[in-house]
Design an enzyme around this catalytic site. Structure first.
Site, PDB file in Angstrom:
ATOM      1  N   CYS A  14       0.839  -1.199   0.000  1.00 34.00           N
ATOM      2  CA  CYS A  14       0.000   0.000   0.000  1.00 34.00           C
ATOM      3  C   CYS A  14       0.877   1.253   0.000  1.00 34.00           C
ATOM      4  CB  CYS A  14      -0.920  -0.008   1.212  1.00 34.00           C
ATOM      5  SG  CYS A  14      -2.340   1.107   1.050  1.00 34.00           S
ATOM      6  N   SER A  16       2.928   4.012  -2.849  1.00 35.39           N
ATOM      7  CA  SER A  16       2.398   4.990  -3.809  1.00 35.39           C
ATOM      8  C   SER A  16       1.497   4.335  -4.843  1.00 35.39           C
ATOM      9  CB  SER A  16       3.546   5.733  -4.492  1.00 35.39           C
ATOM     10  OG  SER A  16       4.378   4.825  -5.197  1.00 35.39           O
ATOM     11  N   LYS A 107       8.700  -6.236 -11.819  1.00 32.79           N
ATOM     12  CA  LYS A 107       9.612  -6.507 -12.931  1.00 32.79           C
ATOM     13  C   LYS A 107      10.809  -7.349 -12.514  1.00 32.79           C
ATOM     14  CE  LYS A 107      11.252  -1.848 -12.084  1.00 32.79           C
ATOM     15  NZ  LYS A 107      10.094  -1.493 -11.251  1.00 32.79           N
ATOM     16  N   GLY A 189      11.919  14.025  -6.562  1.00 32.23           N
ATOM     17  CA  GLY A 189      11.252  12.754  -6.318  1.00 32.23           C
ATOM     18  C   GLY A 189      11.349  11.760  -7.455  1.00 32.23           C
ATOM     19  N   GLU A 192      15.306   7.699  -6.244  1.00 34.43           N
ATOM     20  CA  GLU A 192      15.243   7.223  -4.870  1.00 34.43           C
ATOM     21  C   GLU A 192      16.468   7.706  -4.089  1.00 34.43           C
ATOM     22  OE1 GLU A 192      12.729   5.591  -3.633  1.00 34.43           O
ATOM     23  OE2 GLU A 192      11.652   5.125  -5.496  1.00 34.43           O
ATOM     24  N   LYS A 207      13.354  -4.933 -17.274  1.00 33.97           N
ATOM     25  CA  LYS A 207      12.305  -4.677 -18.261  1.00 33.97           C
ATOM     26  C   LYS A 207      12.695  -5.209 -19.637  1.00 33.97           C
ATOM     27  CE  LYS A 207      10.765  -0.603 -15.713  1.00 33.97           C
ATOM     28  NZ  LYS A 207      10.732   0.876 -15.664  1.00 33.97           N
TER      29      LYS A 207
END
Length: 430
Positions: A14, A16, A107, A189, A192, A207
């Site tokens: 839970c 973003s 991923k 933002g 990280e 990916k």
């Protein structure tokens, strides 16, 4: 609509993305019900700690026991957005064992252990959907495994990491160095606190493995993907690219060989011409080119990350999987029938831009050209500028196997007249 049957959904994570999934499930409940054919009920949300308030999510839905949640036996769909390999792998497998289909954005897990997850889904008659795992809100997985299922895909080329694209775009447009651009990306933002997964190419490589597997119907693991990050890209590399009418992007490139017997998958920074559509992808956006025999070139563009965009892809999968649950059907599973050889990076055919610091005296260019010729690498252009006994020599090659180009660079480093191999970058998109 079947109002007697409710589609029960469990949410793992839970953050973003997960909070956006829960919010949209609540605010768009009627639309989702109409599209699926039955009301959707969120029956549990697994979190690390239950004490923190989560607006819009009833406290009695929260649990720290994710394993008990997926073992309930009455869950139709488990949505996994916690990320990482464990405990996600065990939770997804347990969900299949207890009758649930799975929608995931994971991923890293898919790139490392996708075949085992596909096998578990097949064994238990469940769906495994993961549109959100590759490019956020951009519809890419479904076109590759469904819309283009009747075509032959030859190449996938794209920008699949928004953080690195923001950094490189900032370096290109403002003249900032890597450290300065990373600092701004972190403040906004986009990066990280520990940006390693993005800037070292791990995220894009995962990916690329997924995309290559889908495109070429062949199992491609993360370890099969050649990976280079952007930490060594300098302001001088950007300046050299501009002199060539190019910009620098971190690209994921998945290709079928000319004879069709093998594939390569790679992630690395590369110069691309300003006229190429990928050169105009700015900020934290993603874009992917798919080249197919019948369809030709297709471009997919949009936000590749973020809570709301990723939640959009998750909920699109929820609608598809929910319909299958109600109708007693399944979507497509793994397609790895081609079993093409996954070739090493040395087999990839590419171009190099090589910047050398050399002694400014007669015969240096001839020495350099002899090394290229000895490895059957053709030179496209050469630029030389001398000053105070030193010179800068920039060589751009024609297409050649990467192994030959790397051998050239190895020999150049041994020349007494070569003070330094200042920069090496591949050139793509031409």
């Amino acid at each position: 609509m079947n109002t007697e049957r409710k589609l029960k959904v469990a949410l793992l994570g839970c953050g973003s993305v997960g909070s956006e999934v829960a919010r949209i499930m609540t605010t768009h409940a009627d639309d989702l019900a109409a599209r699926i054919g039955a009301p959707v009920e969120l029956v549990g949300v697994a979190v690390r700690r239950t004490g923190r308030p989560r607006p819009g999510i009833p406290g009695d839905l929260l649990t720290t026991d994710a394993t008990a949640l997926v073992k309930r036996g009455d869950i139709d769909v488990v949505i996994e957005v916690i990320g990482g390999v464990e405990p996600a792998r065990g939770l997804i497998t347990t969900a299949f064992e207890h009758g649930a289909s799975v929608v995931t954005a994971n991923k890293a897990l898919l790139a490392e252990d996708g075949p085992a997850l596909y096998a578990a889904a097949e064994q238990h008659g469940a769906d495994l959907y993961y549109e959100a795992a590759v490019a956020g809100a951009i519809p890419l997985v479904r076109p590759l495994r469904e819309s283009l299922a009747g075509d032959r895909v030859n190449r996938v080329l794209g920008i699949v990491n928004g953080t690195t694209n923001f950094i490189l775009d900032k370096m290109d447009t403002s003249g900032a160095g890597y450290a300065e651009a990373l600092e701004e990306a972190t403040a906004l933002g986009y990066a990280e606190a520990d940006p390693t997964a993005d800037v070292e190419g791990f995220d894009a490589a995962a990916k690329a493995a997924i995309l290559a597997g889908l495109a070429f119907h062949t199992r491609v693991r993360l370890d099969d993907v050649h990976r280079e990050g952007i930490t060594e890209v300098s302001a001088s590399d950007m300046a050299s690219a501009r002199e060539m009418g190019c910009t620098v992007k971190l690209l994921a490139i998945c290709e079928r060989s000319a004879d069709g017997t093998s594939v390569t998958a790679r992630v690395h920074p590369a110069m691309i011409p300003l006229a190429h559509p990928l050169a105009s992808v700015h900020g934290a956006y993603n874009a992917v080119f798919v080249e197919a025999t019948a369809a030709g070139q297709l471009m997919f563009y949009g936000p590749g990350a973020g809570g709301s965009p990723t939640a959009s892809a998750v909920l699109g999968d929820l609608v598809a999987v929910g319909r299958h649950k109600l109708n007693g059907t399944r979507g497509p599973g793994e397609s790895a029938y081609a079993q093409l050889q996954v070739a090493p990076m040395g087999d990839a055919v590419t171009r190099y831009h090589i910047s050398l610091d050399v002694a400014d005296k007669p015969g240096v260019l001839a020495q350099v050209a002899t090394i290229f010729a000895g490895h059957d690498v053709s030179i496209d252009t050469v630029r030389q500028q001398g000053k105070d006994g030193e010179a800068s020599l920039v060589v751009v090659t024609h297409r050649a196997p990467d192994s030959a180009l790397r051998a050239v660079v190895g020999e150049l480093r041994k020349l007494d007249t070569v003070r330094d191999v200042a920069s090496i970058m591949r050139v793509e998109g031409e």
